[in-house]
Design a protein around this motif. Structure first.
Motif, PDB file in Angstrom:
ATOM      1  N   THR A   1      47.483  77.949   2.855  1.00 39.68           N
ATOM      2  CA  THR A   1      46.748  78.792   3.783  1.00 39.68           C
ATOM      3  C   THR A   1      47.776  79.571   4.602  1.00 39.68           C
ATOM      4  N   LEU A   2      47.498  80.833   4.837  1.00 38.88           N
ATOM      5  CA  LEU A   2      48.361  81.684   5.658  1.00 38.88           C
ATOM      6  C   LEU A   2      47.602  81.998   6.936  1.00 38.88           C
ATOM      7  N   GLY A   3      48.234  81.746   8.094  1.00 37.09           N
ATOM      8  CA  GLY A   3      47.475  81.917   9.304  1.00 37.09           C
ATOM      9  C   GLY A   3      48.241  82.412  10.501  1.00 37.09           C
ATOM     10  N   THR A   4      47.463  82.797  11.496  1.00 38.71           N
ATOM     11  CA  THR A   4      47.999  83.257  12.769  1.00 38.71           C
ATOM     12  C   THR A   4      47.846  82.144  13.801  1.00 38.71           C
ATOM     13  N   ALA A   5      48.852  82.008  14.648  1.00 42.15           N
ATOM     14  CA  ALA A   5      48.844  80.940  15.652  1.00 42.15           C
ATOM     15  C   ALA A   5      49.328  81.440  16.992  1.00 42.15           C
ATOM     16  N   ALA A   6      48.617  82.126  17.688  1.00 44.67           N
ATOM     17  CA  ALA A   6      47.337  82.774  17.483  1.00 44.67           C
ATOM     18  C   ALA A   6      47.541  84.283  17.586  1.00 44.67           C
ATOM     19  N   LEU A   7      46.692  85.003  16.869  1.00 42.64           N
ATOM     20  CA  LEU A   7      46.740  86.460  16.904  1.00 42.64           C
ATOM     21  C   LEU A   7      46.230  86.936  18.263  1.00 42.64           C
ATOM     22  N   LEU A   8      46.904  87.896  18.829  1.00 43.41           N
ATOM     23  CA  LEU A   8      46.512  88.470  20.120  1.00 43.41           C
ATOM     24  C   LEU A   8      45.915  89.859  19.870  1.00 43.41           C
ATOM     25  N   PRO A   9      44.603  89.938  19.700  1.00 41.24           N
ATOM     26  CA  PRO A   9      43.976  91.217  19.338  1.00 41.24           C
ATOM     27  C   PRO A   9      44.261  92.366  20.286  1.00 41.24           C
ATOM     28  N   HIS A  10      44.506  92.080  21.572  1.00 39.64           N
ATOM     29  CA  HIS A  10      44.733  93.169  22.521  1.00 39.64           C
ATOM     30  C   HIS A  10      46.037  93.919  22.246  1.00 39.64           C
ATOM     31  N   LEU A  11      46.879  93.394  21.376  1.00 42.10           N
ATOM     32  CA  LEU A  11      48.128  94.083  21.041  1.00 42.10           C
ATOM     33  C   LEU A  11      47.941  95.160  19.970  1.00 42.10           C
ATOM     34  N   ARG A  12      46.737  95.238  19.394  1.00 39.86           N
ATOM     35  CA  ARG A  12      46.498  96.131  18.257  1.00 39.86           C
ATOM     36  C   ARG A  12      45.195  96.907  18.421  1.00 39.86           C
ATOM     37  N   ARG A  13      45.103  97.992  17.689  1.00 43.19           N
ATOM     38  CA  ARG A  13      43.856  98.753  17.651  1.00 43.19           C
ATOM     39  C   ARG A  13      42.844  97.962  16.819  1.00 43.19           C
ATOM     40  N   PRO A  14      41.641  97.759  17.322  1.00 41.42           N
ATOM     41  CA  PRO A  14      40.689  96.841  16.685  1.00 41.42           C
ATOM     42  C   PRO A  14      40.275  97.195  15.258  1.00 41.42           C
ATOM     43  N   VAL A  15      39.984  98.447  14.981  1.00 35.19           N
ATOM     44  CA  VAL A  15      39.522  98.813  13.637  1.00 35.19           C
ATOM     45  C   VAL A  15      40.670  98.679  12.632  1.00 35.19           C
ATOM     46  N   GLN A  16      41.862  99.118  13.009  1.00 33.16           N
ATOM     47  CA  GLN A  16      43.013  98.969  12.116  1.00 33.16           C
ATOM     48  C   GLN A  16      43.331  97.497  11.870  1.00 33.16           C
ATOM     49  N   THR A  17      43.176  96.670  12.883  1.00 33.83           N
ATOM     50  CA  THR A  17      43.433  95.236  12.725  1.00 33.83           C
ATOM     51  C   THR A  17      42.419  94.614  11.778  1.00 33.83           C
ATOM     52  N   ALA A  18      41.161  95.008  11.900  1.00 34.60           N
ATOM     53  CA  ALA A  18      40.137  94.503  10.974  1.00 34.60           C
ATOM     54  C   ALA A  18      40.514  94.837   9.535  1.00 34.60           C
ATOM     55  N   GLN A  19      40.980  96.056   9.309  1.00 31.27           N
ATOM     56  CA  GLN A  19      41.388  96.460   7.966  1.00 31.27           C
ATOM     57  C   GLN A  19      42.612  95.683   7.505  1.00 31.27           C
ATOM     58  N   ALA A  20      43.598  95.516   8.393  1.00 27.55           N
ATOM     59  CA  ALA A  20      44.805  94.771   8.023  1.00 27.55           C
ATOM     60  C   ALA A  20      44.471  93.326   7.678  1.00 27.55           C
TER      61      ALA A  20
END
Length: 157
Positions: A66-85
């Motif tokens: 499993t590959l994971g984030t610990a923890a991803l901080l969404p406020h550092l990125r643009r939301p729609v681009q992050t969803a796509q990434a």
């Protein structure tokens, strides 16, 4: 029991002769040794390999962990681009992506990141919940999303 590895993506964790590209080899070795997951931190404090970039490098180099984030901080990125990434990472990893998100903590690991990302510290948990709701709408093929903080109108040619 599942035991994972938090990869040392921060430059302060490397020696002077280390190459950060060796993190991919470390991930492969951890998988061969029987670890069940590889996780990466997300921050702007201090030089490091960016979290989603690291996971993208690990996706084709590993087979089962499993590959994971610990923890991803969404406020550092643009939301729609992050969803796509994130959706792209999940596809490239064959469905092995696990995403943990966080809103940041007071002190040097939280509030300064909000200042850097130019996102208000106040109401950060409501903003986090809304970001995840937007992502789920996009991943589910939904059309538009109109929240308190975020708006997305689906483009239909």
């Amino acid at each position: 029991m599942d035991i994972g590895v938090l990869l040392p993506t921060g430059a302060a964790q490397w020696g002077p002769d280390d190459d950060p590209r060796d993190l991919v080899a470390l991930g492969r070795r951890a998988e061969r040794a029987g670890f069940s997951s590889l996780f990466v931190n997300d921050t702007l404090i201090g030089p490091r390999v960016e979290a989603l970039t690291m996971l993208a490098a690990l996706a084709p180099a590993t087979d089962a962990v499993t590959l994971g984030t610990a923890a991803l901080l969404p406020h550092l990125r643009r939301p729609v681009q992050t969803a796509q990434a994130l959706a792209s990472l999940d596809l490239l990893s064959g469905g092995r992506l696990a995403v943990a998100v966080g809103a940041g903590f007071p002190g040097r690991f939280g509030q300064p990141l909000y200042a850097l990302s130019e996102v208000p510290w106040a109401r950060r948990f409501a903003r986090l919940d809304e970001t995840v709701a937007l992502w789920r709408t996009l991943w589910g093929g939904g059309g538009s999303f109109h929240g308190e903080f975020l708006r997305f109108t689906a483009y239909r040619p």
